[in-house]
Design an enzyme around this catalytic site. Structure first.
Site, PDB file in Angstrom:
ATOM      1  N   ASN A   7      32.117  11.045  66.825  1.00  0.00           N
ATOM      2  CA  ASN A   7      30.331  11.212  66.492  1.00  0.00           C
ATOM      3  C   ASN A   7      30.796   9.554  66.050  1.00  0.00           C
ATOM      4  OD1 ASN A   7      28.011  10.381  65.021  1.00  0.00           O
ATOM      5  ND2 ASN A   7      28.585  12.303  63.927  1.00  0.00           N
ATOM      6  N   ARG A  88      29.045  12.411  70.466  1.00  0.00           N
ATOM      7  CA  ARG A  88      27.239  13.379  70.088  1.00  0.00           C
ATOM      8  C   ARG A  88      26.354  11.846  70.077  1.00  0.00           C
ATOM      9  NH1 ARG A  88      25.481  13.527  63.840  1.00  0.00           N
ATOM     10  NH2 ARG A  88      23.597  14.464  64.633  1.00  0.00           N
ATOM     11  N   HIS A 177      20.217  18.151  65.822  1.00  0.00           N
ATOM     12  CA  HIS A 177      21.013  19.097  64.817  1.00  0.00           C
ATOM     13  C   HIS A 177      21.539  20.226  65.507  1.00  0.00           C
ATOM     14  CE1 HIS A 177      19.277  18.208  60.671  1.00  0.00           C
ATOM     15  NE2 HIS A 177      20.727  17.927  60.772  1.00  0.00           N
ATOM     16  N   HIS A 203      20.198  25.235  59.172  1.00  0.00           N
ATOM     17  CA  HIS A 203      20.235  23.707  58.893  1.00  0.00           C
ATOM     18  C   HIS A 203      20.246  23.115  57.333  1.00  0.00           C
ATOM     19  CE1 HIS A 203      23.303  20.904  60.812  1.00  0.00           C
ATOM     20  NE2 HIS A 203      23.243  19.835  59.166  1.00  0.00           N
ATOM     21  N   GLY A 205      21.297  20.268  55.277  1.00  0.00           N
ATOM     22  CA  GLY A 205      22.382  19.479  55.199  1.00  0.00           C
ATOM     23  C   GLY A 205      21.638  17.881  54.006  1.00  0.00           C
ATOM     24  N   ARG A 236      14.911  12.322  53.292  1.00  0.00           N
ATOM     25  CA  ARG A 236      13.658  12.304  54.200  1.00  0.00           C
ATOM     26  C   ARG A 236      12.615  13.134  53.661  1.00  0.00           C
ATOM     27  NH1 ARG A 236      17.318  13.486  58.769  1.00  0.00           N
ATOM     28  NH2 ARG A 236      18.441  11.596  59.074  1.00  0.00           N
ATOM     29  N   ASP A 278      20.886  14.336  45.653  1.00  0.00           N
ATOM     30  CA  ASP A 278      22.441  14.953  46.507  1.00  0.00           C
ATOM     31  C   ASP A 278      21.821  16.680  45.276  1.00  0.00           C
ATOM     32  OD1 ASP A 278      24.577  16.690  46.062  1.00  0.00           O
ATOM     33  OD2 ASP A 278      25.174  15.281  47.089  1.00  0.00           O
ATOM     34  N   GLY A 328      23.491  24.446  52.750  1.00  0.00           N
ATOM     35  CA  GLY A 328      22.907  26.327  53.599  1.00  0.00           C
ATOM     36  C   GLY A 328      24.262  27.075  52.929  1.00  0.00           C
ATOM     37  N   ASN A 330      26.641  25.812  50.453  1.00  0.00           N
ATOM     38  CA  ASN A 330      27.382  25.527  49.006  1.00  0.00           C
ATOM     39  C   ASN A 330      26.482  25.562  48.155  1.00  0.00           C
ATOM     40  OD1 ASN A 330      30.121  24.289  50.089  1.00  0.00           O
ATOM     41  ND2 ASN A 330      28.614  23.214  50.726  1.00  0.00           N
ATOM     42  N   GLU A 379      29.434  21.318  64.097  1.00  0.00           N
ATOM     43  CA  GLU A 379      29.380  20.709  65.567  1.00  0.00           C
ATOM     44  C   GLU A 379      30.443  20.317  66.056  1.00  0.00           C
ATOM     45  OE1 GLU A 379      26.934  18.451  62.226  1.00  0.00           O
ATOM     46  OE2 GLU A 379      25.337  18.146  64.006  1.00  0.00           O
TER      47      GLU A 379
HETATM   48  P1  ADP Z   1      25.484  15.197  56.769  1.00  0.00           P
HETATM   49  O1  ADP Z   1      26.375  16.136  57.275  1.00  0.00           O
HETATM   50  O2  ADP Z   1      23.313  15.940  57.584  1.00  0.00           O
HETATM   51  O3  ADP Z   1      25.411  14.127  55.565  1.00  0.00           O
HETATM   52  P2  ADP Z   1      25.774  17.980  55.057  1.00  0.00           P
HETATM   53  O4  ADP Z   1      25.723  18.813  55.555  1.00  0.00           O
HETATM   54  O5  ADP Z   1      27.226  17.312  54.822  1.00  0.00           O
HETATM   55  O6  ADP Z   1      25.034  16.566  55.972  1.00  0.00           O
HETATM   56  O7  ADP Z   1      25.509  18.446  53.125  1.00  0.00           O
HETATM   57  C1  ADP Z   1      25.641  17.319  52.072  1.00  0.00           C
HETATM   58  C2  ADP Z   1      24.458  18.005  51.252  1.00  0.00           C
HETATM   59  O8  ADP Z   1      24.588  19.252  50.492  1.00  0.00           O
HETATM   60  C3  ADP Z   1      24.772  17.627  49.697  1.00  0.00           C
HETATM   61  O9  ADP Z   1      23.721  15.920  49.964  1.00  0.00           O
HETATM   62  C4  ADP Z   1      24.373  18.354  48.912  1.00  0.00           C
HETATM   63  O10 ADP Z   1      23.144  18.207  48.418  1.00  0.00           O
HETATM   64  C5  ADP Z   1      24.950  19.157  49.279  1.00  0.00           C
HETATM   65  N1  ADP Z   1      26.109  20.289  48.352  1.00  0.00           N
HETATM   66  C6  ADP Z   1      27.173  19.820  48.874  1.00  0.00           C
HETATM   67  N2  ADP Z   1      28.367  20.932  48.121  1.00  0.00           N
HETATM   68  C7  ADP Z   1      27.382  21.383  47.526  1.00  0.00           C
HETATM   69  C8  ADP Z   1      27.517  22.139  46.299  1.00  0.00           C
HETATM   70  N3  ADP Z   1      28.639  22.550  46.272  1.00  0.00           N
HETATM   71  N4  ADP Z   1      26.319  22.317  45.850  1.00  0.00           N
HETATM   72  C9  ADP Z   1      25.850  21.968  46.006  1.00  0.00           C
HETATM   73  N5  ADP Z   1      24.680  21.720  47.689  1.00  0.00           N
HETATM   74  C10 ADP Z   1      26.137  20.626  47.652  1.00  0.00           C
END
Ligand code: ADP
Length: 394
Positions: A7, A88, A177, A203, A205, A236, A278, A328, A330, A379
């Protein structure tokens, strides 16, 4: 068989090396700040992790060092062990509805689609060109984020704008995605043990999208012409009234691309909370009584719930709702709150089950009208599977 999935970003390159007999990750890592001072890489293998600052003038340097290290660390004995490399690629336009072996034609199409994905497609090409230089005889595969959504019908992918904009400029919903949503669709099928299922894949993230899936095909998704559309994300905005753009251009003396930059980079959770993009920080802010963080969380939840409800109706019911990606998988509190808001559909959260991270887990009660699952997405594995399949069967 060993496959590398790659990626590439404009100044980064993430990789995973898979042994495809066991689908085990033999090594993974990240090359960062490529072409920028202070470049470095990290590689994880077995339970070791190495990190080194090293000059990386371009992506070819990164690929050269990656392969050197795989041999030096005894992860592979020689380059002959690499059977294929999957890349990717974000935008495949309306031409690619599945992954393909990379040929000169595919490369020129990816180049041509950069108009539609000016940040992402050129980065993908850097990765392709680097691997081509270093491993000219190893087959490569392009796995497009958009391909899975090519099954959407015209009435779902067209915007209610002048038709000529679609005909002349291909302005339509593409969706992104796709590799993650396809992985979730295949896991849901595995869990339910049947083909004919309706799934709403969330999804969530730092970027996020929701997808309505029927019989393994994307029916609709929240991202659009670009990844800026749909639900609220880390930085975004998701969907907004487009008239905001000229209005704020005038107020702030900015041009259209500066405003689009603001909508991509300083909006969403960050924009509303004025604290962070975050969710960990947003949750901390809420626990400390920060009302902006609470507002950001509320808007986020409301928008996700609205799309789940729309897709529930579109699919005429659902067999499974899945939460995946960083938030989703965590953020137990946020996904719990989303499920609780769906109670009018007979969907019920099992609070005690909603306590786990990093594993496939049913989080709905036995009497819930729809199964709700948390499923970690993968992925990279999907990219490696597509690559293996095309390398073996063409
Ligand atoms: P991407 O791959 O799109 O960069 P991710 O799927 O890794 O993103 O998701 C990142 C986001 O997941 C972080 O910005 C955060 O908001 C959230 N995240 C990760 N770990 C935790 C956690 N333990 N508790 C709450 N949110 C979390």
């Amino acid at each position: 068989m060993k496959i590398i999935s790659i990626n590439a970003g404009s100044s980064s390159l993430k990789f995973q090396l898979f042994d495809m007999d066991s689908e085990k990750v033999l090594a993974s890592g990240l090359f960062e700040r490529i072409g920028i001072e202070g470049s470095l890489y990290t590689i994880k293998y077995n339970s070791e992790k190495i990190r080194e600052e090293i000059e990386l003038a371009n992506h070819t340097d990164a690929v050269n060092i990656l392969l050197e290290k795989l041999i030096a660390l005894d992860i592979i004995a020689s380059l002959d062990e690499i059977d294929g490399v999957g890349h990717r690629i974000v935008q495949g336009g309306d031409k690619y509805n599945k992954s393909v072996i990379i040929t000169d034609e595919v490369i020129s199409d990816i180049e041509a689609f950069k108009d539609l994905a000016p940040l992402h497609n050129p980065a993908g090409l850097l990765g392709i060109q680097a691997v081509r230089e270093v491993l000219p005889d190893v087959p490569m595969v392009a796995v497009f984020d958009t391909a899975f959504h090519q099954t959407m019908k015209k009435e779902r992918y067209l915007y209610p704008i002048p038709y000529a904009w679609y005909r002349d400029y291909k302005i339509r919903k593409y969706g992104f995605h796709g590799t993650s949503h396809r992985f979730i669709a295949s896991k849901a099928k595995e869990i339910l043990g049947r083909e004919n299922i309706k799934v709403i894949s969330c999804h969530l993230g730092s970027g996020g999208s929701i997808c309505a899936i029927e019989n393994g095909a994307s029916i609709d998704t929240t991202m659009g012409f670009t990844p800026l559309a749909g639900i609220m994300m880390g930085t975004r905005s998701g969907d907004i009234d487009p008239s905001i753009i000229p209005y704020i251009m005038e107020k702030e003396g900015k041009n259209a691309s500066e405003i689009i930059d603001d909508l991509n980079k300083v909006s969403g959770l960050l924009g509303v909370s004025e604290t962070s993009s975050d969710f960990r920080d947003i949750s901390k802010g809420i626990s400390e009584g920060n009302s902006q963080c609470l507002l950001a969380q509320e808007i986020f939840i409301r928008r996700v719930v609205a799309y789940i409800a729309e897709y529930y109706v579109l699919l005429n019911g659902a067999d499974m709702i899945v939460f995946t990606a960083g938030i989703g998988e965590n953020s137990l509190d946020v996904r719990g709150k989303i499920v609780e808001r769906l109670s009018c559909l007979g969907i019920k959260l099992d609070e005690s089950a909603n306590d786990s991270r990093g594993e496939i887990k049913k989080i709905s009660t036995d009497d819930s009208s729809v199964l709700v699952y948390a499923i970690p997405t993968d992925e990279e594995l999907m990219i490696a599977r597509d690559t293996l399949e095309l390398v073996q069967n063409g």
